[in-house]
Design a protein around this motif. Structure first.
Motif, short mmCIF file in Angstrom:
data_model
loop_
_atom_site.label_atom_id
_atom_site.label_comp_id
_atom_site.label_asym_id
_atom_site.label_seq_id
_atom_site.Cartn_x
_atom_site.Cartn_y
_atom_site.Cartn_z
N PHE A 1 7.06 -0.48 -9.41
CA PHE A 1 7.64 -1.72 -8.89
C PHE A 1 6.75 -2.91 -9.27
CE2 PHE A 1 9.53 1.54 -6.31
CZ PHE A 1 10.84 1.10 -6.14
N PRO A 2 7.36 -4.06 -9.57
CA PRO A 2 6.55 -5.24 -9.87
C PRO A 2 5.85 -5.74 -8.62
CG PRO A 2 8.88 -5.83 -9.71
CD PRO A 2 8.81 -4.33 -9.64
N VAL A 3 4.60 -6.16 -8.79
CA VAL A 3 3.79 -6.66 -7.68
C VAL A 3 3.21 -8.00 -8.07
CG1 VAL A 3 1.76 -6.26 -6.24
CG2 VAL A 3 3.22 -4.33 -6.88
N ILE A 4 3.41 -8.99 -7.19
CA ILE A 4 2.85 -10.31 -7.43
C ILE A 4 1.60 -10.49 -6.58
CG2 ILE A 4 5.11 -11.30 -8.00
CD1 ILE A 4 5.10 -12.58 -5.18
N ALA A 5 0.75 -11.43 -6.98
CA ALA A 5 -0.47 -11.70 -6.22
C ALA A 5 -0.14 -12.55 -5.00
CB ALA A 5 -1.49 -12.41 -7.10
N THR A 6 -0.93 -12.38 -3.95
CA THR A 6 -0.72 -13.14 -2.72
C THR A 6 -0.69 -14.64 -2.98
OG1 THR A 6 -1.86 -11.42 -1.45
CG2 THR A 6 -1.66 -13.58 -0.41
N GLU A 7 -1.52 -15.10 -3.87
CA GLU A 7 -1.60 -16.54 -4.15
C GLU A 7 -0.32 -17.09 -4.77
OE1 GLU A 7 -3.91 -16.25 -8.44
OE2 GLU A 7 -5.05 -16.07 -6.56
N ASP A 8 0.54 -16.21 -5.28
CA ASP A 8 1.78 -16.64 -5.93
C ASP A 8 3.02 -16.40 -5.06
OD1 ASP A 8 0.41 -17.37 -8.29
OD2 ASP A 8 0.45 -15.29 -8.99
N VAL A 9 2.81 -15.96 -3.82
CA VAL A 9 3.95 -15.55 -3.01
C VAL A 9 4.92 -16.70 -2.75
CG1 VAL A 9 2.86 -15.95 -0.75
CG2 VAL A 9 4.60 -14.18 -0.99
N THR B 1 10.27 -6.23 -4.76
CA THR B 1 9.03 -6.76 -5.34
C THR B 1 7.94 -6.65 -4.29
OG1 THR B 1 10.24 -8.31 -6.74
CG2 THR B 1 7.91 -8.77 -6.36
N GLY B 2 6.76 -6.22 -4.71
CA GLY B 2 5.64 -6.11 -3.80
C GLY B 2 4.73 -7.32 -3.87
N VAL B 3 3.94 -7.51 -2.83
CA VAL B 3 2.91 -8.55 -2.80
C VAL B 3 1.60 -7.87 -2.42
CG1 VAL B 3 2.18 -10.75 -1.85
CG2 VAL B 3 4.62 -10.22 -1.98
N ALA B 4 0.57 -8.12 -3.23
CA ALA B 4 -0.75 -7.54 -2.97
C ALA B 4 -1.81 -8.53 -3.42
CB ALA B 4 -0.90 -6.20 -3.70
N SER B 5 -3.05 -8.17 -3.24
CA SER B 5 -4.14 -9.09 -3.59
C SER B 5 -4.20 -9.36 -5.08
CB SER B 5 -5.48 -8.53 -3.10
OG SER B 5 -5.69 -7.23 -3.62
N THR B 6 -3.77 -8.38 -5.88
CA THR B 6 -3.72 -8.58 -7.33
C THR B 6 -2.34 -8.21 -7.86
OG1 THR B 6 -4.60 -6.34 -7.67
CG2 THR B 6 -6.18 -8.15 -7.65
N ALA B 7 -1.91 -8.88 -8.91
CA ALA B 7 -0.60 -8.63 -9.51
C ALA B 7 -0.65 -7.41 -10.43
CB ALA B 7 -0.15 -9.87 -10.28
N GLY B 8 0.53 -6.91 -10.76
CA GLY B 8 0.62 -5.78 -11.68
C GLY B 8 1.84 -4.95 -11.38
N GLU B 9 1.73 -3.67 -11.54
CA GLU B 9 2.82 -2.74 -11.23
C GLU B 9 2.25 -1.57 -10.44
OE1 GLU B 9 5.18 0.38 -13.86
OE2 GLU B 9 5.94 -1.66 -14.23
N GLY C 1 0.81 -1.20 0.00
CA GLY C 1 0.00 0.00 0.00
C GLY C 1 0.85 1.26 0.00
N GLN C 2 0.31 2.32 0.57
CA GLN C 2 0.98 3.62 0.51
C GLN C 2 2.32 3.63 1.25
OE1 GLN C 2 -0.07 5.98 -1.44
NE2 GLN C 2 -1.93 4.89 -2.00
N ILE C 3 2.37 3.02 2.42
CA ILE C 3 3.63 3.00 3.17
C ILE C 3 4.69 2.25 2.39
CG2 ILE C 3 4.76 2.07 5.23
CD1 ILE C 3 2.21 2.75 6.79
N SER C 4 4.33 1.10 1.84
CA SER C 4 5.29 0.29 1.10
C SER C 4 5.76 0.99 -0.17
CB SER C 4 4.66 -1.06 0.74
OG SER C 4 4.36 -1.78 1.91
N GLN C 5 4.87 1.75 -0.79
CA GLN C 5 5.26 2.47 -2.00
C GLN C 5 6.17 3.65 -1.69
OE1 GLN C 5 1.78 3.21 -4.59
NE2 GLN C 5 0.87 1.36 -3.69
N HIS C 6 6.15 4.10 -0.43
CA HIS C 6 7.13 5.10 0.02
C HIS C 6 8.46 4.43 0.36
CE1 HIS C 6 8.02 9.11 1.88
NE2 HIS C 6 8.89 8.38 2.56
#
Length: 313
Positions: free
Chosen positions: A184-192, A172-180, A154-159
């Motif tokens: 920064f690249p973000v992977i989905a939680t299910e792929d962590v 690399t970030g991890v969030a509920s949905t993948a993307g950018e 979220g916002q803190i991590s993006q800072h």
């Protein structure tokens, strides 16, 4: 008409002298006095939950509740009427939590705990300094080239992420949905779990909700390489403390640092206090909302019809 604004004495705000608003300082650890129950604005910051709930019952004219917390969990649980506007402290903790996260991470990687122990012995340890390899096989000692996985982007991590990157980390970030997000690249939680084996530093900035309970658990620690360190600056709700304890005692991970626990304050009898290679800080990452005055004033203006609410939930 003057709007009465209740501000707890747990925070010192530099506010203007404006006839539109009457700023009243109240005791953080005491119920709101009877003479101020006509307040239309209630500021929540560090009050015990039972007193927030008391305020929700007794402030019958309240229109706006401004919390300086990043979330509004405590305020929502308190039971304010649905027509009361809730605004949070999003972004107010981005810098301080990021700073603390960097401190915890470097404490672990640069083996500062070991340096302190050697200093207490008055020993100039050549094992800790002078001619060390940048990337030893069994330990991560620098953010340069380190693979950092930030769970909860979220916002803190993006800072935080650009600071980590500036220090040489691959983030690399991890969030509920993948993307950018934020570049920064973000992977989905299910792929962590597919990424844990290559992770050097796992940082949790996860919130507390039904989907995050004990996400940091034995399966996660087992999937990490033994050189990895774990840092939790999100919520204690997301960390299985018994699993972390076992991972540290068995050497499954090399170290961890936590700023939050399931029960806070952490009881003196908790085994976490004696866990090897664990740094505990007492929920110190935030606690200093940066820009709190501007946030409150912006939302007071919005209440008067001037602009939009910031952090409305």
């Amino acid at each position: 008409m003057t709007t009465k604004v209740l501000i707890p004495d747990s925070i010192d705000l530099d506010l203007p002298d404006d006839d539109r608003w009457q700023f009243i300082t109240t005791k953080t650890d005491e119920p709101i006095p009877e003479e101020h129950l006509d307040a239309e604005v209630y500021v929540q910051w560090m009050q015990p939950q039972n007193l927030v709930e008391d305020a929700a019952k007794r402030l019958t004219d309240v229109k706006l509740v401004q919390t300086f917390m990043a979330g509004v969990d405590a305020v929502k649980k308190a039971g304010f009427s649905d027509d009361v506007i809730l605004t949070n402290g999003v972004h107010l903790h981005d810098a301080t939590v990021s700073e603390h996260t960097i401190a915890l991470t470097l404490y672990l990687l640069r083996r500062l705990d070991e340096s302190v122990r050697q200093q207490e012995k008055k020993n100039w340890s050549r094992e800790l300094g002078e001619g060390q390899p940048l990337h030893p096989e069994d330990r991560v000692t620098t953010l340069i080239g380190a693979n950092v996985l930030v769970w909860g982007f979220g916002q803190i991590s993006q800072h935080l992420a650009p600071i980590m990157k500036a220090l040489g980390a691959n983030v690399t970030g991890v969030a509920s949905t993948a993307g950018e997000r934020a570049g920064f690249p973000v992977i989905a939680t299910e792929d962590v779990h597919d990424h844990l084996a290559d992770t050097d530093v796992l940082i949790s900035v996860l919130p507390a909700n039904d989907s995050t309970k004990d996400l940091l658990n034995a399966d996660v620690f087992a999937a990490l390489p033994k050189r990895a360190v774990v840092v939790n600056v999100g919520r204690g709700h997301a960390l299985n403390e018994n699993d972390l304890l076992r991972a540290l005692e068995s050497g499954e991970i090399v170290g961890a640092a936590i700023d939050v626990t399931k029960q806070m304050p952490l009881p003196a009898e908790s085994p976490l206090w004696d866990a090897p290679n664990l740094l505990i800080t007492p929920h110190a990452a935030g606690g200093r909302p940066v820009g709190a005055e501007d946030r409150l004033l912006a939302n007071l203006e919005a209440l008067d019809g001037n602009g939009d609410f910031v952090g409305k939930r």
